[in-house]
Design a protein around this motif. Structure first.
Motif, PDB file in Angstrom:
ATOM      1  N   VAL A  62      -7.594-111.761 -34.721  1.00 30.49           N
ATOM      2  CA  VAL A  62      -6.584-112.609 -35.356  1.00 30.49           C
ATOM      3  C   VAL A  62      -6.194-113.725 -34.393  1.00 30.49           C
ATOM      4  CG1 VAL A  62      -4.262-112.685 -36.360  1.00 30.49           C
ATOM      5  CG2 VAL A  62      -5.697-110.658 -36.696  1.00 30.49           C
ATOM      6  N   LEU A  63      -6.118-114.932 -34.938  1.00 33.80           N
ATOM      7  CA  LEU A  63      -5.607-116.081 -34.196  1.00 33.80           C
ATOM      8  C   LEU A  63      -4.307-116.517 -34.855  1.00 33.80           C
ATOM      9  CD1 LEU A  63      -5.774-118.358 -32.095  1.00 33.80           C
ATOM     10  CD2 LEU A  63      -7.200-119.637 -33.730  1.00 33.80           C
ATOM     11  N   LEU A  64      -3.235-116.519 -34.079  1.00 37.62           N
ATOM     12  CA  LEU A  64      -1.942-117.000 -34.553  1.00 37.62           C
ATOM     13  C   LEU A  64      -1.818-118.456 -34.142  1.00 37.62           C
ATOM     14  CD1 LEU A  64       0.164-113.951 -33.268  1.00 37.62           C
ATOM     15  CD2 LEU A  64      -0.859-114.262 -35.542  1.00 37.62           C
ATOM     16  N   VAL A  65      -1.595-119.343 -35.103  1.00 32.36           N
ATOM     17  CA  VAL A  65      -1.434-120.767 -34.814  1.00 32.36           C
ATOM     18  C   VAL A  65      -0.031-121.142 -35.247  1.00 32.36           C
ATOM     19  CG1 VAL A  65      -2.244-123.106 -35.292  1.00 32.36           C
ATOM     20  CG2 VAL A  65      -3.894-121.226 -35.124  1.00 32.36           C
ATOM     21  N   THR A  66       0.781-121.575 -34.267  1.00 27.54           N
ATOM     22  CA  THR A  66       2.185-121.762 -34.604  1.00 27.54           C
ATOM     23  C   THR A  66       2.874-122.862 -33.815  1.00 27.54           C
ATOM     24  OG1 THR A  66       4.279-120.590 -34.889  1.00 27.54           O
ATOM     25  CG2 THR A  66       2.962-119.983 -32.967  1.00 27.54           C
ATOM     26  N   PRO A  67       3.778-123.558 -34.487  1.00 27.56           N
ATOM     27  CA  PRO A  67       4.684-124.463 -33.793  1.00 27.56           C
ATOM     28  C   PRO A  67       5.836-123.642 -33.216  1.00 27.56           C
ATOM     29  CG  PRO A  67       5.190-124.500 -36.112  1.00 27.56           C
ATOM     30  CD  PRO A  67       3.993-123.597 -35.942  1.00 27.56           C
ATOM     31  N   GLU A  68       6.777-124.323 -32.624  1.00 33.59           N
ATOM     32  CA  GLU A  68       7.985-123.659 -32.121  1.00 33.59           C
ATOM     33  C   GLU A  68       9.171-124.188 -32.908  1.00 33.59           C
ATOM     34  OE1 GLU A  68       8.554-122.525 -27.830  1.00 33.59           O
ATOM     35  OE2 GLU A  68       9.920-124.241 -27.951  1.00 33.59           O
ATOM     36  N   VAL A 121      -5.846-110.300 -30.479  1.00 28.22           N
ATOM     37  CA  VAL A 121      -5.014-111.395 -30.974  1.00 28.22           C
ATOM     38  C   VAL A 121      -4.817-112.425 -29.874  1.00 28.22           C
ATOM     39  CG1 VAL A 121      -2.711-112.025 -31.801  1.00 28.22           C
ATOM     40  CG2 VAL A 121      -3.798-109.970 -32.653  1.00 28.22           C
ATOM     41  N   ALA A 122      -4.914-113.695 -30.263  1.00 29.42           N
ATOM     42  CA  ALA A 122      -4.637-114.820 -29.371  1.00 29.42           C
ATOM     43  C   ALA A 122      -3.738-115.787 -30.121  1.00 29.42           C
ATOM     44  CB  ALA A 122      -5.930-115.500 -28.943  1.00 29.42           C
ATOM     45  N   VAL A 123      -3.198-116.763 -29.391  1.00 32.05           N
ATOM     46  CA  VAL A 123      -2.280-117.722 -30.012  1.00 32.05           C
ATOM     47  C   VAL A 123      -2.612-119.139 -29.557  1.00 32.05           C
ATOM     48  CG1 VAL A 123      -0.485-117.563 -28.232  1.00 32.05           C
ATOM     49  CG2 VAL A 123       0.158-118.167 -30.563  1.00 32.05           C
ATOM     50  N   ALA A 124      -2.378-120.079 -30.464  1.00 31.56           N
ATOM     51  CA  ALA A 124      -2.544-121.498 -30.162  1.00 31.56           C
ATOM     52  C   ALA A 124      -1.496-122.253 -30.962  1.00 31.56           C
ATOM     53  CB  ALA A 124      -3.940-121.974 -30.548  1.00 31.56           C
ATOM     54  N   GLY A 128       1.100-103.386 -32.713  1.00 31.55           N
ATOM     55  CA  GLY A 128      -0.117-102.605 -32.506  1.00 31.55           C
ATOM     56  C   GLY A 128      -1.366-103.398 -32.206  1.00 31.55           C
ATOM     57  N   ALA A 129      -1.257-104.735 -32.208  1.00 28.18           N
ATOM     58  CA  ALA A 129      -2.421-105.567 -31.895  1.00 28.18           C
ATOM     59  C   ALA A 129      -2.757-105.449 -30.412  1.00 28.18           C
ATOM     60  CB  ALA A 129      -2.137-107.024 -32.248  1.00 28.18           C
ATOM     61  N   ARG A 130      -3.971-105.822 -30.091  1.00 29.91           N
ATOM     62  CA  ARG A 130      -4.403-105.863 -28.695  1.00 29.91           C
ATOM     63  C   ARG A 130      -4.357-107.331 -28.245  1.00 29.91           C
ATOM     64  NH1 ARG A 130      -9.253-106.415 -26.211  1.00 29.91           N
ATOM     65  NH2 ARG A 130     -10.421-106.160 -28.141  1.00 29.91           N
ATOM     66  N   VAL A 131      -3.270-107.684 -27.579  1.00 33.30           N
ATOM     67  CA  VAL A 131      -3.081-109.065 -27.132  1.00 33.30           C
ATOM     68  C   VAL A 131      -4.106-109.378 -26.042  1.00 33.30           C
ATOM     69  CG1 VAL A 131      -1.493-110.670 -26.001  1.00 33.30           C
ATOM     70  CG2 VAL A 131      -0.643-109.064 -27.738  1.00 33.30           C
ATOM     71  N   VAL A 132      -4.863-110.440 -26.265  1.00 32.39           N
ATOM     72  CA  VAL A 132      -5.866-110.855 -25.293  1.00 32.39           C
ATOM     73  C   VAL A 132      -5.165-111.716 -24.236  1.00 32.39           C
ATOM     74  CG1 VAL A 132      -8.087-111.988 -24.964  1.00 32.39           C
ATOM     75  CG2 VAL A 132      -7.613-110.799 -27.114  1.00 32.39           C
ATOM     76  N   LYS A 133      -5.075-111.195 -23.054  1.00 28.57           N
ATOM     77  CA  LYS A 133      -4.342-111.858 -21.974  1.00 28.57           C
ATOM     78  C   LYS A 133      -4.953-113.216 -21.638  1.00 28.57           C
ATOM     79  CE  LYS A 133      -1.561-108.432 -21.220  1.00 28.57           C
ATOM     80  NZ  LYS A 133      -0.260-108.467 -21.766  1.00 28.57           N
ATOM     81  N   ASP A 134      -4.087-114.172 -21.415  1.00 26.29           N
ATOM     82  CA  ASP A 134      -4.465-115.514 -20.968  1.00 26.29           C
ATOM     83  C   ASP A 134      -5.340-116.288 -21.956  1.00 26.29           C
ATOM     84  OD1 ASP A 134      -3.034-115.094 -18.571  1.00 26.29           O
ATOM     85  OD2 ASP A 134      -4.768-114.077 -17.697  1.00 26.29           O
ATOM     86  N   VAL A 135      -5.369-115.868 -23.211  1.00 23.25           N
ATOM     87  CA  VAL A 135      -6.102-116.629 -24.223  1.00 23.25           C
ATOM     88  C   VAL A 135      -5.057-117.262 -25.137  1.00 23.25           C
ATOM     89  CG1 VAL A 135      -7.854-116.572 -26.032  1.00 23.25           C
ATOM     90  CG2 VAL A 135      -8.064-115.068 -24.055  1.00 23.25           C
ATOM     91  N   THR A 136      -4.500-118.365 -24.628  1.00 26.81           N
ATOM     92  CA  THR A 136      -3.515-119.135 -25.376  1.00 26.81           C
ATOM     93  C   THR A 136      -3.820-120.610 -25.214  1.00 26.81           C
ATOM     94  OG1 THR A 136      -1.963-119.282 -23.530  1.00 26.81           O
ATOM     95  CG2 THR A 136      -1.697-117.403 -24.998  1.00 26.81           C
ATOM     96  N   ALA A 194     -13.337-123.115 -26.850  1.00 27.88           N
ATOM     97  CA  ALA A 194     -13.319-122.133 -25.764  1.00 27.88           C
ATOM     98  C   ALA A 194     -12.433-120.939 -26.128  1.00 27.88           C
ATOM     99  CB  ALA A 194     -12.829-122.783 -24.471  1.00 27.88           C
ATOM    100  N   LEU A 195     -11.298-121.211 -26.777  1.00 27.90           N
ATOM    101  CA  LEU A 195     -10.410-120.126 -27.198  1.00 27.90           C
ATOM    102  C   LEU A 195     -11.118-119.212 -28.199  1.00 27.90           C
ATOM    103  CD1 LEU A 195      -6.681-120.185 -27.929  1.00 27.90           C
ATOM    104  CD2 LEU A 195      -8.212-119.248 -29.637  1.00 27.90           C
TER     105      LEU A 195
END
Length: 186
Positions: free
Chosen positions: A75-81, A111-114, A138-146, A173-174
Motif C-alpha cells: 500500500v502507498l499512502l499519498v497525502t497532503p497535510e 506500506v510507504a507514504v508520499a 497492523g501494516a508493515r511500515v517500510v522504514k525510510d521509504v517516504t 525509486a519509491l
C-alpha cells in the motif's frame, strides 16, 4: 512473471490535487511487473463505526476498499497535510482496513507514504501520522521509504508533478523500494 500489486490510497479527494497527480504519476511510473492502482471512492465511505461493520450493514464502498487493499501486495499512502496531520478521509480508510482487529486487509502489508504540501517540510507530520496509524493497524511500515515534497505552490507554479523530472525519478525509486519490500516479505 509474477506481478506485484500496489494499492494507492489518496488523502485528497479533489481529482486535480497535486497529491492525486502524484498518485497518478506513481501509476504511470510503475516498472514492468508492477501494477499500481489508485483506490477510488474513499470519500464515499462513512466514518468507521462498528455499527456499520457487520455483514448486513457493511457499506459497499468500505467493502470495495477492503477488497482492493486485501488483494494488493503493498500500500502507498499519498497525502497532503491538513492542519498538521493527515486528512480524515485517509485516517478513515486506514481504520476500515484495520478491521476486524488483527485480521484487517492492511495487516502485514508493506506500506510507504508520499505527498506534496505547501509547507516547507512537505507534509512530514501528516506522513509520520499516516505511517504510525497504518503501523498500529497492523501494516508493515517500510522504514525510510517516504517522499515529502514541500513548497508546492512555487515548485509546481508552471507545471504538475509529471513535468518535474526529479520527482518522476523519486516516485519511481519509491515504487521500486516498496516493491522490494514485498519481495522481502514473501
Amino acid at each position: 512473471m509474477t506481478t506485484t500489486t500496489i494499492a494507492v490510497l489518496v488523502g485528497s479527494l479533489r481529482r486535480g490535487s497535486l497529491n492525486h497527480q502524484l498518485a497518478q504519476l506513481a501509476v504511470d511510473s510503475a516498472p514492468t511487473g508492477v501494477a499500481v492502482t489508485i483506490v477510488d471512492g474513499l470519500g464515499e465511505i462513512p466514518f468507521y463505526t462498528e455499527d456499520l461493520d457487520s455483514p448486513d450493514a457493511l457499506p459497499v464502498a468500505a467493502s470495495a476498499l477492503r477488497e482492493a487493499v486485501g488483494n494488493a501486495d503493498a500500500v502507498l499512502l499519498v497525502t497532503p497535510e491538513y492542519n498538521g496531520t493527515l486528512p480524515a478521509v485517509l485516517k478513515n480508510a486506514i481504520d476500515w482496513t484495520s478491521r476486524p482487529f488483527g485480521e484487517g486487509a492492511i495487516k502485514d502489508k508493506p506500506v510507504a507514504v508520499a505527498g506534496i504540501s505547501a509547507g516547507q517540510y512537505g507534509g512530514k507530520w501528516a506522513h509520520d501520522d499516516a505511517l504510525r496509524s497504518a503501523g498500529v493497524a497492523g501494516a508493515r511500515v517500510v522504514k525510510d521509504v517516504t517522499l515529502s515534497i514541500g513548497g508546492a505552490y512555487q515548485r509546481f507554479a508552471d507545471g504538475g508533478p509529471a513535468d518535474d523530472a526529479e520527482l518522476v525519478t523519486q516516485i519511481s525509486a519509491l515504487i521500486a523500494e516498496l516493491t522490494s519490500a514485498v519481495a522481502v516479505a514473501a
